[in-house]
Structures are given as C-alpha cells and as structure tokens.
Design a protein around this motif. Structure first.
Motif, PDB file in Angstrom:
ATOM      1  N   VAL A  10       0.880  -1.200   0.024  1.00 46.21           N
ATOM      2  CA  VAL A  10       0.014  -0.071  -0.022  1.00 46.21           C
ATOM      3  C   VAL A  10       0.931   1.233  -0.056  1.00 46.21           C
ATOM      4  CG1 VAL A  10      -1.759   1.222   1.122  1.00 46.21           C
ATOM      5  CG2 VAL A  10      -1.852  -1.213   1.234  1.00 46.21           C
ATOM      6  N   PRO A  11       0.988   2.009  -1.212  1.00 51.30           N
ATOM      7  CA  PRO A  11       2.043   3.023  -1.289  1.00 51.30           C
ATOM      8  C   PRO A  11       1.284   4.306  -0.504  1.00 51.30           C
ATOM      9  CG  PRO A  11       1.195   2.167  -3.133  1.00 51.30           C
ATOM     10  CD  PRO A  11       0.379   1.615  -2.208  1.00 51.30           C
ATOM     11  N   ASP A  12       2.156   5.003   0.235  1.00 52.89           N
ATOM     12  CA  ASP A  12       1.940   6.096   0.860  1.00 52.89           C
ATOM     13  C   ASP A  12       1.099   5.973   2.156  1.00 52.89           C
ATOM     14  OD1 ASP A  12       3.666   7.855  -0.809  1.00 52.89           O
ATOM     15  OD2 ASP A  12       2.048   7.966  -2.244  1.00 52.89           O
ATOM     16  N   PHE A  13       1.260   5.075   2.884  1.00 50.47           N
ATOM     17  CA  PHE A  13       0.526   4.596   4.258  1.00 50.47           C
ATOM     18  C   PHE A  13       1.649   4.198   5.039  1.00 50.47           C
ATOM     19  CE2 PHE A  13      -1.531   2.192   7.273  1.00 50.47           C
ATOM     20  CZ  PHE A  13      -2.670   2.844   7.377  1.00 50.47           C
ATOM     21  N   PRO A  14       1.623   4.669   6.246  1.00 49.21           N
ATOM     22  CA  PRO A  14       0.489   5.788   6.883  1.00 49.21           C
ATOM     23  C   PRO A  14       1.118   7.096   6.389  1.00 49.21           C
ATOM     24  CG  PRO A  14       2.198   4.857   8.508  1.00 49.21           C
ATOM     25  CD  PRO A  14       2.495   4.035   7.245  1.00 49.21           C
ATOM     26  N   LYS A  15       2.383   7.479   5.666  1.00 48.65           N
ATOM     27  CA  LYS A  15       2.583   8.715   5.108  1.00 48.65           C
ATOM     28  C   LYS A  15       3.059   8.678   3.989  1.00 48.65           C
ATOM     29  CE  LYS A  15       6.650   8.851   8.089  1.00 48.65           C
ATOM     30  NZ  LYS A  15       7.119   9.381   9.295  1.00 48.65           N
ATOM     31  N   LYS A  16       3.400   9.567   3.127  1.00 49.48           N
ATOM     32  CA  LYS A  16       3.757   9.695   1.919  1.00 49.48           C
ATOM     33  C   LYS A  16       5.324   9.209   1.703  1.00 49.48           C
ATOM     34  CE  LYS A  16       3.539  12.787  -2.251  1.00 49.48           C
ATOM     35  NZ  LYS A  16       2.864  11.546  -2.814  1.00 49.48           N
ATOM     36  N   GLY A  17       5.635   8.224   0.840  1.00 53.45           N
ATOM     37  CA  GLY A  17       6.972   7.711   0.715  1.00 53.45           C
ATOM     38  C   GLY A  17       7.196   6.392   1.201  1.00 53.45           C
TER      39      GLY A  17
ATOM     40  N   ILE B 265       6.010   2.348   1.621  1.00 54.13           N
ATOM     41  CA  ILE B 265       5.119   1.357   0.920  1.00 54.13           C
ATOM     42  C   ILE B 265       4.828   0.421   2.092  1.00 54.13           C
ATOM     43  CG2 ILE B 265       5.231  -0.428  -0.863  1.00 54.13           C
ATOM     44  CD1 ILE B 265       7.289   1.202  -2.489  1.00 54.13           C
ATOM     45  N   PHE B 266       3.794   0.344   2.556  1.00 59.17           N
ATOM     46  CA  PHE B 266       3.331  -0.524   3.600  1.00 59.17           C
ATOM     47  C   PHE B 266       3.126  -1.784   3.152  1.00 59.17           C
ATOM     48  CE2 PHE B 266       0.366  -1.863   6.982  1.00 59.17           C
ATOM     49  CZ  PHE B 266       0.879  -1.590   8.003  1.00 59.17           C
ATOM     50  N   LYS B 267       3.533  -2.842   3.928  1.00 61.11           N
ATOM     51  CA  LYS B 267       3.342  -4.238   3.651  1.00 61.11           C
ATOM     52  C   LYS B 267       2.283  -4.672   4.401  1.00 61.11           C
ATOM     53  CE  LYS B 267       7.024  -4.694   0.970  1.00 61.11           C
ATOM     54  NZ  LYS B 267       6.761  -5.038  -0.421  1.00 61.11           N
ATOM     55  N   ASP B 268       1.200  -4.748   3.994  1.00 60.01           N
ATOM     56  CA  ASP B 268      -0.195  -5.145   4.517  1.00 60.01           C
ATOM     57  C   ASP B 268      -0.183  -6.646   4.359  1.00 60.01           C
ATOM     58  OD1 ASP B 268      -2.876  -5.421   5.286  1.00 60.01           O
ATOM     59  OD2 ASP B 268      -3.587  -4.741   3.405  1.00 60.01           O
ATOM     60  N   ILE B 269      -0.172  -7.086   5.815  1.00 63.86           N
ATOM     61  CA  ILE B 269      -0.256  -8.554   6.069  1.00 63.86           C
ATOM     62  C   ILE B 269      -1.565  -8.996   6.101  1.00 63.86           C
ATOM     63  CG2 ILE B 269       2.284  -8.667   6.871  1.00 63.86           C
ATOM     64  CD1 ILE B 269       0.430  -9.224   9.876  1.00 63.86           C
ATOM     65  N   THR B 270      -2.687  -8.169   6.241  1.00 64.62           N
ATOM     66  CA  THR B 270      -4.242  -8.809   6.255  1.00 64.62           C
ATOM     67  C   THR B 270      -4.371  -9.713   5.015  1.00 64.62           C
ATOM     68  OG1 THR B 270      -5.134  -6.997   5.012  1.00 64.62           O
ATOM     69  CG2 THR B 270      -4.672  -6.757   7.258  1.00 64.62           C
TER      70      THR B 270
END
Ligand code: AMP
Length: 174
Positions: free
Chosen positions: A14-21, A23-28
């Motif tokens: 998920v790009p730009d989460f929780p802030k810009k720049g 790339i959040f690795k969403d394990i859900t």
C-alpha cells in the motif's frame, strides 16, 4: 500447501501509508488466506522447533498475531511487549528514538524468569529500532535471547545492523 517463498506475492503493497513515501506491507491479505497463514507460521516453526524456546516475546499489535500462533505451535508461553500504559501490573520500560520523537515500550516484570530462553517475534523488520529496544528491555529481565524472527524483512533498510550479535531470521525478504 504453498511454499514459503511463494508468500511474497500475497502481501499487499500500500503506497504512501501511513505517510507519503512509505510502501506499507499489508499482511492482512496473508492472514485472511488460510493456506498462506499456515505456511508462514509453519516456516517460522521450522526455524525454531529445535531451539528449546521457553517464551515467545512479541510486540503490539501485529506481532501479537504471529507470536501467538507460533507460541501455540512451539508449545511455549507468550509474553507481550506493549506501548506505555497498557500493561496493568509492574513493568520495566524502555524509551527509544523514532524518526520524530520517542516511544516507550513496557513488559511485565514477572513475565520472564532469569536466564529463560526467549524468541522475539515481529511482523516486519524495517529499521530494526523497535526490536533493538525490545532486546534492551529483555536484558532488564535477564532473559537469554536465543533468536529474533520476522515474517517480513525489508533488507534495503539494513535493520539487521541494529540487531548485531543476535541470530535473526525472516521468512519473506524484499
Ligand atoms: P522498525 O522499528 O523500523 O524495524 O519498524 C517497526 C514496526 O513498524 C514493524 O514491526 C512494523 O510493524 C512496522 N513497519 C515499519 N515499516 C513498515 C512497512 N513498510 N510496512 C509495514 N509495517 C511496517
């Protein structure tokens, strides 16, 4: 069943989460797929089944999910490290630097017996700052840190540098 090296594609970026720049690795997306969740926990189990671990130590909040499933499989106790103010009994605390400001983590003083063999588990190794702080917290408990395991390692952030001296493993590397 899936192979552990096939898991990287099921984790959502998920790009730009929780802030810009970032790339959040969403394990859900991994957790909600029975086969992938089982493969991930079994891969961690394979790394530590012979390590004679007494307790799995995990960090709020996503670390709890991985840690609890693994502790059940390893037949060990589960110890929670939480943000300041969440644990009800006597605690040890550690304060560590974040990008902006500081954060404090706590553990119950009676959570770990002296010299007991502990395994630290978390979802993601990024900069390593959080788990380095947890390792210092565990020193206050006089625990014997036998391993540090992650589901995901962001190798380009060199988090292992902060965990020098400890055996670190990860299942999925980016
Ligand atoms: P760190 O202290 O930098 O190793 O990261 C601390 C925690 O932040 C990890 O345990 C993760 O839960 C979370 N985290 C850091 N970076 C990411 C990322 N890119 N995607 C998902 N979670 C992250």
């Amino acid at each position: 069943m899936k192979k552990a090296n096939m898991l990287s594609s099921i984790i959502r970026d998920v790009p730009d989460f929780p802030k810009k720049g970032i790339i959040f690795k969403d394990i859900t997306t991994l957790l909600q797929d029975a086969d992938s969740f089982k493969t991930a926990i079994d891969a961690l189990y394979g790394q530590y089944k012979k390590a004679r671990i007494d307790s799995v130590v995990c960090v709020e909040a996503r670390g709890f999910i991985i840690g609890a499933a693994l502790a059940y499989k390893l037949n060990t106790g589960l110890v929670l490290v939480r943000k300041k103010g969440k644990l009800p009994y006597k605690t040890y605390s550690i304060t560590y630097a974040l990008e902006y400001g500081t954060d404090t983590l706590q553990i119950h003083q009676d959570a770990i017996n002296k010299n007991s063999r502990v395994l630290i588990i978390d979802d993601v190794l990024a900069t390593g700052g959080t788990i380095a702080a947890v390792s210092r917290l565990l020193k206050k408990c006089k625990a014997n840190i036998c391993g540090i395991g992650f589901l995901i390692e962001l190798t380009f952030l060199n988090g292992r540098k902060k965990l020098k001296g400890y055996p670190v493993t990860s299942i999925i590397k980016y």
